[in-house]
Structures are given as C-alpha cells and as structure tokens.
Design an enzyme around this catalytic site. Sequence first.
Site, mmCIF file in Angstrom:
data_model
loop_
_atom_site.group_PDB
_atom_site.id
_atom_site.type_symbol
_atom_site.label_atom_id
_atom_site.label_comp_id
_atom_site.label_asym_id
_atom_site.label_seq_id
_atom_site.Cartn_x
_atom_site.Cartn_y
_atom_site.Cartn_z
ATOM 1 N N CYS A 132 -29.143 -47.117 -2.148
ATOM 2 C CA CYS A 132 -30.182 -48.142 -1.968
ATOM 3 C C CYS A 132 -30.834 -48.512 -3.293
ATOM 4 O O CYS A 132 -31.688 -47.787 -3.793
ATOM 5 C CB CYS A 132 -31.230 -47.652 -0.980
ATOM 6 S SG CYS A 132 -32.566 -48.834 -0.725
ATOM 7 N N CYS A 135 -34.592 -49.096 -3.189
ATOM 8 C CA CYS A 135 -35.396 -47.864 -3.143
ATOM 9 C C CYS A 135 -35.432 -47.174 -4.503
ATOM 10 O O CYS A 135 -36.467 -46.682 -4.923
ATOM 11 C CB CYS A 135 -34.811 -46.866 -2.140
ATOM 12 S SG CYS A 135 -34.180 -47.584 -0.641
ATOM 13 N N ASP A 136 -34.305 -47.105 -5.154
ATOM 14 C CA ASP A 136 -34.184 -46.183 -6.289
ATOM 15 C C ASP A 136 -33.981 -46.845 -7.649
ATOM 16 O O ASP A 136 -34.015 -46.168 -8.675
ATOM 17 C CB ASP A 136 -33.016 -45.215 -6.027
ATOM 18 C CG ASP A 136 -33.253 -44.386 -4.768
ATOM 19 O OD1 ASP A 136 -34.421 -44.085 -4.492
ATOM 20 O OD2 ASP A 136 -32.284 -44.055 -4.071
#
Length: 305
Positions: A132, A135-136
């Site tokens: 992701c 997200c990261d």
Amino acid sequence: MTERLVIIGSGPAGLTAAIYAARAGLQPLMIEGSMAGGQLMLTTDVENYPGFPDGVMGPEMMQLFRRQAERFETRFITADVTRVDLSERPFGIWVGDDEHRAEAVIISTGATARWLEVPGEAPLVGHGVSACATCDGFFFREREIVVVGGGDSAMEEALFLTRFASRVTVIHRRDEFRASKIMAQRVMEHPKIDVRWDTVVEEVLGDGTVSGVLLRNVKTDAVEEFPTEGVFVAIGHDPNTSLFKGLLALNEKGYLETFENTATSIPGVFGAGDVVDFTYRQAVTAAGSGCRAAIDAERWLENQE
Ligand code: NAP
C-alpha cells in the site's frame, strides 16, 4: 438462540459496525476470524487515520477498535466462518460444527493483497515490503524503491511514490504493461521512474529491513542483485468472498455488490469495507462504511418488527 446481528470480519469496517450496532443495543456477535484485525495487522505506522496526530501502529489501532467494541458488549468468536446459508431467515452461519443463527448479517471480510510469495518477502512485510503506497510511501523519502506489477495499481503506486522516493524502479514480468495507456505512458515518461521489463523478483533480501531484491530476467535468465530499500507489491487484491459465491451477487472481480446503501442482493445482509470497495481501500473509508452498514442493519431490523 437467534442473534439479532452477526458481523463477519474484524477489520476497521467490522469493528466500527460492531461499535455502532452494540451502542444501538443489538448485542452483536462478531466472528472475527482466526487472523483477526484485517490488513492493518500487517502494517506498521498508520499516520493518516484522523485522531492520531502522532501516528499509531496498525495492530495497536485494531486493538483499540476492538476494546471500544467490547466496551459496549460485542461478543467475539476468534475463528473463521466455514459456511453460511443465506437462503432463509434467520440466516445460518457455521464455525466448524457450531451453528449460529442471525436475523441480520454484516459482511466485512475484507480483501487480501496478492503477494509475490518469494523467499524473504513475508518476514519483511511492514519493514520495507508493503502492498500500500498510500499507507507507507511517506516512510520512503529520498529512498530508492521498487514497485512490482504492470497493472493500473502498479502505475498509480509508482507515480504516487515519486513524491517521496528519489528513484522508483517498476519491475514487470512481461515486455508490456497491462495498465491503461495513459497511466503506462505517464510512468514511462516520468524522469524519476525506470522500468525493468521481463523481470521477476526471486527473493527479497535484508535482515530486519529490506536491502535489495534478487531479480531474474525471464528471457535471458540472468540473475542480478538489485539494491533497494523498499518493495511495493502491486499485483492486485482478492476480495475475501469465497464463502458467498453463488449466494450473493458479486461483481466480475468477485467483490460483494451492494445496491441501496450497504444492502446486498439478499435483504438483511449488508456489506462493508474492502470486500465491497476496490477503489479507496483505506482504514478510514472502511470504518465509515462499517458505520453505514450498522445503521442500515439497525433500520432494517426495526422495519421487520
Ligand atoms: P491487475 O490489473 O490484475 O494487474 C496486476 C498486475 O500484476 C499485472 O500486470 C500482472 O502481470 C502482475 N502480476 C500478477 N501476479 C503477479 C506475480 N505473481 N508476479 C509478478 N507480477 C504479477 O491488478 P491491479 O493493477 O490491482 O488493478 C485491478 C483493477 O483495478 C483493474 O481493473 C484496474 O484497471 C483497476 N484500477 C484502476 C485504477 C485507475 O484507473 N486509476 C487504479 C488502480 C486499479 P501480467 O500483466 O503479466 O498479468
């Protein structure tokens, strides 16, 4: 005993549904799965969930969600549902030989990111290996990273990651992308992105954090150690709908179809989170849809009486 509401799946969608349903007095039973907590259990820092200005670890956040659901008397079964019968009400839900009956059901079984399943990958998920970018990506400022895949997701992730990374290398197993032309074009023209065609990742290297990948050219069989600090796997997701095939309407990709709000094709069965949503796939959007499903279920139950 017939439950008023059974919730299947315990990611942000299911647990939010549980909080709302429990506070509405439905005393929900949550069957949380043997690997409770969903995809956030595989992430480390979560910095984009509102209300956590200093960030929070994914597993800790799910623990907090669960505690909040427990506080209002949600009951939990930590096991996988093995079979459902939605052909009559109350609906039947089995965990092995244990049968549960429910007047209403919320399905929040999520989706599973496809992984490469090569040596070194699993132990480094959350430590340089991610599925992701939203997200990261932020954790890879000024780092060199690779993105694996050739579809629209891989293109989107690669382009998004150029905001942070100093260099992005897209690794694709064929000599052309599956992605839409416009996305592929943007990737190929981007000054920060290189593409390795006809190449597969054979191993993720690193002790504690990612230090590189072992690449093999599928045409020449040449093997090369490629240094990198991040591996974004973008080879698709699979919705966790195998229990519901043939019972509920699924779309052509296998995701649960919802019609009016969170209602599925069977009255009294509702869907929330990534099992329905292949577009946003965020904890906060999943939580929002869990809230909607609980409100829809509550109203539906009220109308039955
Ligand atoms: P996808 O279209 O199925 O693409 C998956 C990619 O990963 C393919 O290029 C595939 O290679 C590769 N792949 C699969 N398994 C692999 C493996 N084991 N090792 C190496 N490579 C592997 O999945 P997606 O990109 O997640 O997209 C899913 C759907 O959402 C698509 O319909 C897509 O158009 C849509 N989507 C749209 C947007 C947008 O429009 N902005 C953004 C994201 C997703 P091959 O090409 O060789 O099969």
